[in-house]
Scaffold this motif. Structure first.
Motif, PDB file in Angstrom:
ATOM      1  N   UNK A 558       3.370 -21.833 -68.289  1.00 26.76           N
ATOM      2  CA  UNK A 558       2.722 -22.027 -66.994  1.00 26.76           C
ATOM      3  C   UNK A 558       3.060 -23.397 -66.425  1.00 26.76           C
ATOM      4  N   UNK A 559       3.013 -24.430 -67.265  1.00 26.36           N
ATOM      5  CA  UNK A 559       3.331 -25.790 -66.802  1.00 26.36           C
ATOM      6  C   UNK A 559       4.770 -25.845 -66.297  1.00 26.36           C
ATOM      7  N   UNK A 560       5.684 -25.238 -67.053  1.00 24.38           N
ATOM      8  CA  UNK A 560       7.088 -25.230 -66.628  1.00 24.38           C
ATOM      9  C   UNK A 560       7.267 -24.465 -65.314  1.00 24.38           C
ATOM     10  N   UNK A 561       6.595 -23.325 -65.166  1.00 25.78           N
ATOM     11  CA  UNK A 561       6.731 -22.532 -63.942  1.00 25.78           C
ATOM     12  C   UNK A 561       6.159 -23.274 -62.737  1.00 25.78           C
ATOM     13  N   UNK A 562       5.026 -23.946 -62.933  1.00 28.03           N
ATOM     14  CA  UNK A 562       4.422 -24.702 -61.837  1.00 28.03           C
ATOM     15  C   UNK A 562       5.363 -25.819 -61.393  1.00 28.03           C
ATOM     16  N   UNK A 563       6.006 -26.498 -62.359  1.00 29.34           N
ATOM     17  CA  UNK A 563       6.919 -27.581 -62.017  1.00 29.34           C
ATOM     18  C   UNK A 563       8.169 -27.074 -61.310  1.00 29.34           C
ATOM     19  N   UNK A 564       8.653 -25.901 -61.720  1.00 28.15           N
ATOM     20  CA  UNK A 564       9.891 -25.374 -61.145  1.00 28.15           C
ATOM     21  C   UNK A 564       9.663 -24.762 -59.775  1.00 28.15           C
ATOM     22  N   UNK A 565       8.588 -23.989 -59.632  1.00 29.24           N
ATOM     23  CA  UNK A 565       8.371 -23.270 -58.378  1.00 29.24           C
ATOM     24  C   UNK A 565       7.598 -24.094 -57.356  1.00 29.24           C
ATOM     25  N   UNK A 566       7.076 -25.235 -57.775  1.00 26.59           N
ATOM     26  CA  UNK A 566       6.419 -26.218 -56.907  1.00 26.59           C
ATOM     27  C   UNK A 566       5.610 -25.579 -55.789  1.00 26.59           C
ATOM     28  N   UNK A 567       4.505 -24.945 -56.109  1.00 31.34           N
ATOM     29  CA  UNK A 567       3.701 -24.301 -55.061  1.00 31.34           C
ATOM     30  C   UNK A 567       3.032 -25.337 -54.158  1.00 31.34           C
ATOM     31  N   UNK A 577       0.763 -18.513 -61.156  1.00 32.97           N
ATOM     32  CA  UNK A 577      -0.100 -18.360 -62.319  1.00 32.97           C
ATOM     33  C   UNK A 577      -0.082 -16.922 -62.826  1.00 32.97           C
ATOM     34  N   UNK A 578      -0.182 -15.960 -61.916  1.00 29.63           N
ATOM     35  CA  UNK A 578      -0.172 -14.551 -62.319  1.00 29.63           C
ATOM     36  C   UNK A 578       1.166 -14.165 -62.937  1.00 29.63           C
TER      37      UNK A 578
END
Length: 633
Positions: A558-567, A577-578
């Protein structure tokens, strides 16, 4: 024909240079921190507001600048680090281009106060868009304090490209880490929105890493060190068992400068060959020291990409050094304070000699000396024995007395009315072959006897009126879980399973900040948080579709996805998150599914809003019509 080529004005040239040097607030932080280090400072403080968009302030206690130097440092190509072209190949300092302050002053409101040691008064300069507004003497302590306000105030197009404050703050923290990790002999502080985020005291390299990434980091580190004629290497690599699913803590420094080198990164990964689980990445913190003449750091404006003279030799040395360090870690005994004390040899037996155990046999033992005759077990159907068997039984009775019925005979009570063969068959389960009659059934009873079959532990095959459907089990389950999580988070009606013992998961401060920012959404998804510490998180509840062993993997992903997709918005955060939760919790390729699970997955997939696409936009199933099958024959 009139002339069409003209020289650009200085302020336009500075803005063009700023496009190469200053990409975001983190770029300004990097340049200012490096200047403070070059000034010989022992204490450096970084203060930011709105992730650096509104304010970036750096305070150092370095040697300061004179009145003339304070004015010249904002001019293009003005530097104290080099004086000739030959100096470019013998650099030991950080800032040498002479474009950083000029570029920053072209796109922001810059204010500076500086004073060298021994002077009574310092210098105060204020610049707005490359124009000097104020230059006057002032009272200020030794060192330099510089403010950068309203970044990209005169380039609104560039400001619109900046990401949200949490994303930009993470980039600022990354640059702060890269600079502070190298200079452990300097005290660093970071303040954001008036609150302290990091306070790094004077220490050695290992202690600095622990202060940055948390106390749990200490037990993960394996030291590596080697010195050769062309390369000196020291630092730490993470133990293989602590490798993560995402690339996180991987740092490579050359002559105290953070660099990115895919070639040398491959050397590190080659050293871990055979030690890592599939799709995991080790952490490493490597400090390389090479001859400045053998490296070119002037090939990229941000100086993060470098060129080496002899990359093949560096590759071999790095790979061998890490392998040697990991080998020493595996063979060197360590103190284990969690070992089982009951396995220790008692003190009374430590000095005693080893004796061969003696086997004693009771030679007087006679199993038939009891008074009663032993009775053999026979099934009811075997009661009508042959004549030879009766003769054997009669002779047996003559020679031995009757023995009482053994107690183990009672285990077989109740078998009298059941055929032994039938009884055995009822207790055995056989792996039955799929009924192919369903696959080739007629159209009229196809819906009644529809079956699902798993193929190569990856696909599910089922029939429809027009032919066959082949479903990708991992992508299909991702789609199902994605819609479930999205519904739970948006409607705040989560179903959570409480843990008997809370999970303590170690994270760095920046990672904890990301999770804390998503706390409400994670609670709605089914997570329960007991507490947030400086270097760990305590979790007492998890979603019903997630196991305890998957929690750390899910949060790391989740941390990696948040950093990459930068919402930028809460809606996109909900999507990320989903997606992240569904991707980690979905059934993986290679897992054997029970028949009920296969049918349940197919039913749930076709009940989804968008069944034909996974959350990442890939196909979840494909159909093969009867006509296509006919053409195959």
């Amino acid at each position: 024909m009139s002339d069409i080529i003209q020289l650009l004005p200085d302020h336009v040239a500075n803005q063009i240079a700023a496009g190469e040097v200053v990409q975001r607030p983190a770029s300004v932080v990097k340049e200012l921190l490096e200047n403070a280090i070059d000034s010989g400072a022992t204490e450096i403080s970084l203060i930011i507001k709105e992730a650096g968009k509104t304010l970036i302030q750096v305070v150092d206690n370095g040697k300061g600048m004179s009145v003339t130097d304070a004015r010249l440092c904002f001019e293009r190509h003005a530097t104290s680090k080099i004086s000739s072209a030959d100096d470019l190949f013998n650099l030991t300092t950080k800032g040498f281009r002479g474009e950083a302050l000029a570029s920053i002053a072209a796109i922001a409101h810059v204010e500076m106060r500086t004073k060298p040691e021994g002077d009574d008064l310092g210098t105060h300069i204020k610049i707005e868009g490359s124009e000097v507004v104020i230059q006057e003497p002032c009272a200020t302590p030794k060192g330099t304090t510089i403010w950068v306000k309203n970044l990209f105030f005169n380039v609104p197009a560039r400001r619109n490209f900046l990401k949200s404050n949490p994303v930009e703050l993470r980039h600022v923290i990354d640059e702060f880490h890269r600079v502070s990790m190298v200079h452990s002999a300097i005290k660093f502080e970071l303040y954001s929105e008036g609150s302290e985020m990091f306070k790094l005291p004077l220490s050695n390299i290992r202690q600095r890493l622990v202060h940055i990434f948390g106390a749990k980091t200490n037990e993960k580190l394996v030291p590596v060190e080697e010195t050769t004629e062309i390369l000196g290497i020291k630092g730490f690599v993470g133990k293989p068992e602590f490798a993560k699913k995402t690339r996180g803590e991987q740092f490579l420094f050359v002559n105290d400068r953070f660099v990115k080198s895919p070639y040398l990164h491959h050397a590190v990964m080659a050293a871990f060959d055979g030690l890592l689980q599939p799709k995991t990445h080790p952490s490493y913190y490597l400090y390389l020291r090479v001859d400045p003449k053998s490296i070119d750091i002037n090939i990229h404006p941000t100086k993060t990409e470098v060129k080496f003279d002899n990359e093949q030799a560096l590759y071999a040395i790095i790979r061998a050094t890490i392998k040697h360090g990991l080998g020493q870690f595996n063979v060197t005994p360590v103190l284990d304070f969690e070992r089982e004390s009951s396995m220790d040899v008692p003190y009374d037996y430590k000095n005693k000699s080893v004796k061969t155990p003696q086997v004693e046999v009771d030679r007087t033992f006679n199993p038939f000396k009891t008074e009663s005759e032993p009775q053999s077990f026979r099934s009811p159907k075997a009661s009508s024995s042959t004549e030879g068997q009766q003769t054997f039984g009669s002779s047996f009775n003559k020679n031995y007395k009757k023995a009482p019925e053994p107690k183990w005979e009672s285990l077989y009570s109740g078998l009298g009315d059941v055929d032994l063969e039938t009884q055995l068959k009822s207790n055995l389960e056989f792996e039955s072959v799929a009924n192919n009659e369903k696959l080739f059934s007629d159209g009229h009873n196809e819906d009644k006897n529809q079956g699902v079959y798993q193929l190569h532990k990856k696909y599910l095959v089922t029939t429809i009126k027009s032919g066959l459907v082949v479903i990708h089990q991992n992508r299909a389950h991702q789609r199902i879980l994605y819609e479930d999580f999205r519904k739970q988070i948006s409607q705040t009606n989560s179903i959570s399973q409480q843990l008997l013992f809370p999970l303590q998961l170690p994270f760095s401060k920046s990672e904890i900040a990301i999770i804390k920012a998503l706390e409400n959404e994670l609670i709605y998804a089914g997570f329960g948080f007991e507490s947030f510490q400086d270097d760990s998180i305590s979790i007492n509840g998890i979603p019903t579709v997630v196991s305890e062993s998957e929690v750390s993997i899910i949060l790391e992903q989740l941390i990696a996805d948040i950093e990459l997709e930068v919402p930028k918005s809460s809606f996109s955060q909900l999507e990320v998150l989903s997606k992240s939760l569904a991707k980690t919790a979905a059934v993986k390729t290679g897992v054997i599914l029970e028949k009920e699970m296969q049918q349940h997955l197919v039913d749930q997939l076709f009940a989804c809003e968008e069944a034909n696409r996974s959350p990442n936009g890939k196909n979840t199933y494909t159909t093969i019509s009867i006509d296509e099958l006919d053409r195959k024959f």
